[in-house]
Design a protein around this motif. Structure first.
Motif, PDB file in Angstrom:
ATOM      1  N   TYR A  90      -2.484  21.732  -7.608  1.00 23.98           N
ATOM      2  CA  TYR A  90      -1.119  21.336  -7.959  1.00 23.98           C
ATOM      3  C   TYR A  90      -0.729  20.160  -7.081  1.00 23.98           C
ATOM      4  CZ  TYR A  90       4.000  21.541  -8.155  1.00 23.98           C
ATOM      5  OH  TYR A  90       5.331  21.228  -8.279  1.00 23.98           O
ATOM      6  N   GLN A  91      -0.280  19.083  -7.716  1.00 27.26           N
ATOM      7  CA  GLN A  91       0.056  17.863  -6.990  1.00 27.26           C
ATOM      8  C   GLN A  91       1.554  17.585  -7.107  1.00 27.26           C
ATOM      9  OE1 GLN A  91      -3.928  15.280  -7.596  1.00 27.26           O
ATOM     10  NE2 GLN A  91      -2.917  15.822  -9.505  1.00 27.26           N
ATOM     11  N   ASP A  92       2.204  17.521  -5.950  1.00 26.57           N
ATOM     12  CA  ASP A  92       3.655  17.354  -5.884  1.00 26.57           C
ATOM     13  C   ASP A  92       3.965  16.374  -4.759  1.00 26.57           C
ATOM     14  OD1 ASP A  92       6.403  17.586  -5.474  1.00 26.57           O
ATOM     15  OD2 ASP A  92       6.438  19.734  -5.893  1.00 26.57           O
ATOM     16  N   ARG A  93       4.685  15.331  -5.070  1.00 28.79           N
ATOM     17  CA  ARG A  93       4.945  14.314  -4.052  1.00 28.79           C
ATOM     18  C   ARG A  93       5.905  14.792  -2.968  1.00 28.79           C
ATOM     19  NH1 ARG A  93       8.704   9.892  -7.312  1.00 28.79           N
ATOM     20  NH2 ARG A  93      10.530  11.230  -7.624  1.00 28.79           N
ATOM     21  N   LYS A  94       6.494  15.978  -3.139  1.00 31.81           N
ATOM     22  CA  LYS A  94       7.406  16.504  -2.131  1.00 31.81           C
ATOM     23  C   LYS A  94       6.673  17.391  -1.120  1.00 31.81           C
ATOM     24  CE  LYS A  94      12.098  18.338  -1.719  1.00 31.81           C
ATOM     25  NZ  LYS A  94      13.211  19.057  -2.384  1.00 31.81           N
ATOM     26  N   ARG A  95       5.380  17.173  -0.949  1.00 34.33           N
ATOM     27  CA  ARG A  95       4.571  17.872   0.040  1.00 34.33           C
ATOM     28  C   ARG A  95       4.513  19.380  -0.202  1.00 34.33           C
ATOM     29  NH1 ARG A  95       6.286  14.825   5.744  1.00 34.33           N
ATOM     30  NH2 ARG A  95       5.732  12.723   5.053  1.00 34.33           N
ATOM     31  N   ARG A  96       4.584  19.772  -1.455  1.00 34.67           N
ATOM     32  CA  ARG A  96       4.438  21.185  -1.793  1.00 34.67           C
ATOM     33  C   ARG A  96       3.151  21.415  -2.574  1.00 34.67           C
ATOM     34  NH1 ARG A  96      10.423  23.457  -3.594  1.00 34.67           N
ATOM     35  NH2 ARG A  96      11.447  23.171  -1.569  1.00 34.67           N
ATOM     36  N   SER A  97       2.213  20.492  -2.453  1.00 37.63           N
ATOM     37  CA  SER A  97       0.946  20.602  -3.174  1.00 37.63           C
ATOM     38  C   SER A  97       0.129  21.774  -2.651  1.00 37.63           C
ATOM     39  CB  SER A  97       0.152  19.301  -3.031  1.00 37.63           C
ATOM     40  OG  SER A  97       0.886  18.204  -3.527  1.00 37.63           O
ATOM     41  N   TRP A  98      -0.749  22.288  -3.521  1.00 41.33           N
ATOM     42  CA  TRP A  98      -1.672  23.338  -3.120  1.00 41.33           C
ATOM     43  C   TRP A  98      -2.926  23.235  -3.982  1.00 41.33           C
ATOM     44  CZ3 TRP A  98      -2.729  26.384  -7.289  1.00 41.33           C
ATOM     45  CH2 TRP A  98      -1.726  26.541  -8.256  1.00 41.33           C
ATOM     46  N   ALA A  99      -3.991  23.851  -3.517  1.00 40.75           N
ATOM     47  CA  ALA A  99      -5.256  23.828  -4.265  1.00 40.75           C
ATOM     48  C   ALA A  99      -6.020  25.116  -4.007  1.00 40.75           C
ATOM     49  CB  ALA A  99      -6.099  22.629  -3.841  1.00 40.75           C
TER      50      ALA A  99
ATOM     51  N   HIS B  57      -2.477  29.769   2.131  1.00 38.72           N
ATOM     52  CA  HIS B  57      -1.717  28.854   1.278  1.00 38.72           C
ATOM     53  C   HIS B  57      -0.219  29.015   1.541  1.00 38.72           C
ATOM     54  CE1 HIS B  57      -5.361  27.969  -1.053  1.00 38.72           C
ATOM     55  NE2 HIS B  57      -5.595  29.268  -1.049  1.00 38.72           N
ATOM     56  N   PRO B  58       0.266  28.582   2.704  1.00 34.49           N
ATOM     57  CA  PRO B  58       1.678  28.775   3.046  1.00 34.49           C
ATOM     58  C   PRO B  58       2.649  28.080   2.093  1.00 34.49           C
ATOM     59  CG  PRO B  58       0.590  27.292   4.604  1.00 34.49           C
ATOM     60  CD  PRO B  58      -0.485  27.916   3.773  1.00 34.49           C
ATOM     61  N   THR B  59       2.224  26.983   1.446  1.00 32.73           N
ATOM     62  CA  THR B  59       3.134  26.287   0.534  1.00 32.73           C
ATOM     63  C   THR B  59       3.386  27.086  -0.740  1.00 32.73           C
ATOM     64  OG1 THR B  59       1.295  25.058  -0.484  1.00 32.73           O
ATOM     65  CG2 THR B  59       2.432  24.011   1.363  1.00 32.73           C
ATOM     66  N   MET B  60       2.607  28.158  -0.953  1.00 28.22           N
ATOM     67  CA  MET B  60       2.784  28.975  -2.142  1.00 28.22           C
ATOM     68  C   MET B  60       3.609  30.228  -1.878  1.00 28.22           C
ATOM     69  SD  MET B  60      -1.104  28.655  -3.700  1.00 28.22           S
ATOM     70  CE  MET B  60      -0.715  29.442  -5.268  1.00 28.22           C
ATOM     71  N   SER B  61       4.095  30.382  -0.660  1.00 31.00           N
ATOM     72  CA  SER B  61       4.815  31.604  -0.287  1.00 31.00           C
ATOM     73  C   SER B  61       6.058  31.830  -1.145  1.00 31.00           C
ATOM     74  CB  SER B  61       5.209  31.558   1.191  1.00 31.00           C
ATOM     75  OG  SER B  61       6.059  30.450   1.450  1.00 31.00           O
TER      76      SER B  61
END
Length: 209
Positions: free
Chosen positions: A99-108, A150-154
């Protein structure tokens, strides 16, 4: 294991699915405006007292409750506007999903990190008789330590239709996104993917996005 952020080598180029489509933005704006308008009309009736009937007092209370109901929907929808207006996309290949998000919430993630992955679609009925679709990506991790990796997915843990131990990601009202993701994920042969599921009509304020 987290996927590298670089694209895969030649012969395994990812399929990119854009989430911030023009259609999804228009539908969110339309939905927010529709519920805002209906809520405003109900609020006007409740406050002004321009209601005819055998028991105007009771009908004003009912009209006030309807106003709160629709204005609550409008607030939920309009709150999702900043996300809808931002450029976001998925890149999908044989290794996994990014997942690509310019607001630094990307994850893979790699496919092996999931016990189950599915797409859910649903519809919410409006007072005008129309329906507003909803799309979600539901992910069930294999590893109990998935959240730490994956902390950005919390923010997805146990939310947006996800059960305990699952992660639910709202993808907006554009059903074509669900079709594109379904085709792209199936094309990878990911064993964790269980398909696209229609869950029916939505009632109440819970989880528009």
């Amino acid at each position: 294991m987290t996927m590298p952020s670089d694209p895969p080598p030649a012969g395994g180029q990812p399929v990119v699915v854009e989430l911030s489509t023009i259609d999804s933005r228009i539908m969110i704006i339309f939905g927010g405006a529709l519920f805002l308008g209906l809520g405003g009309l109900a609020a006007y009736g409740a406050i002004s007292g321009h209601i005819e009937g055998e028991d105007p007092g009771t009908e004003r209370i009912i009209s006030g409750c309807i106003a709160v109901f629709f204005l609550g929907f409008a607030a939920l929808i309009l709150a999702s506007l900043p996300t809808a207006m931002r450029d976001r996309s998925f890149a999908i290949d044989v290794r996994g999903i990014r997942y690509q998000d310019r607001k630094r919430r990307s994850w893979a993630c790699e496919w092996s990190e999931f016990d189950e992955l599915r797409l859910e679609t649903a519809e919410r009925a409006t007072r005008s008789g129309n329906t507003i679709p909803r799309v979600r990506l539901i992910m069930k991790p294999t590893d109990p330590g998935f959240g730490a990796k994956h902390p950005t997915m919390s923010r997805f843990a146990g939310h947006y239709g996800a059960k305990a131990g699952e992660y639910g990601m709202p993808l907006g009202p554009d059903l074509s996104i669900a079709d594109q993701l379904d085709e792209a994920i199936r094309g990878t042969g990911a064993r964790c993917y269980t398909g696209k599921i229609y869950t029916g009509m939505i009632y109440g304020l819970g989880g528009y996005a």
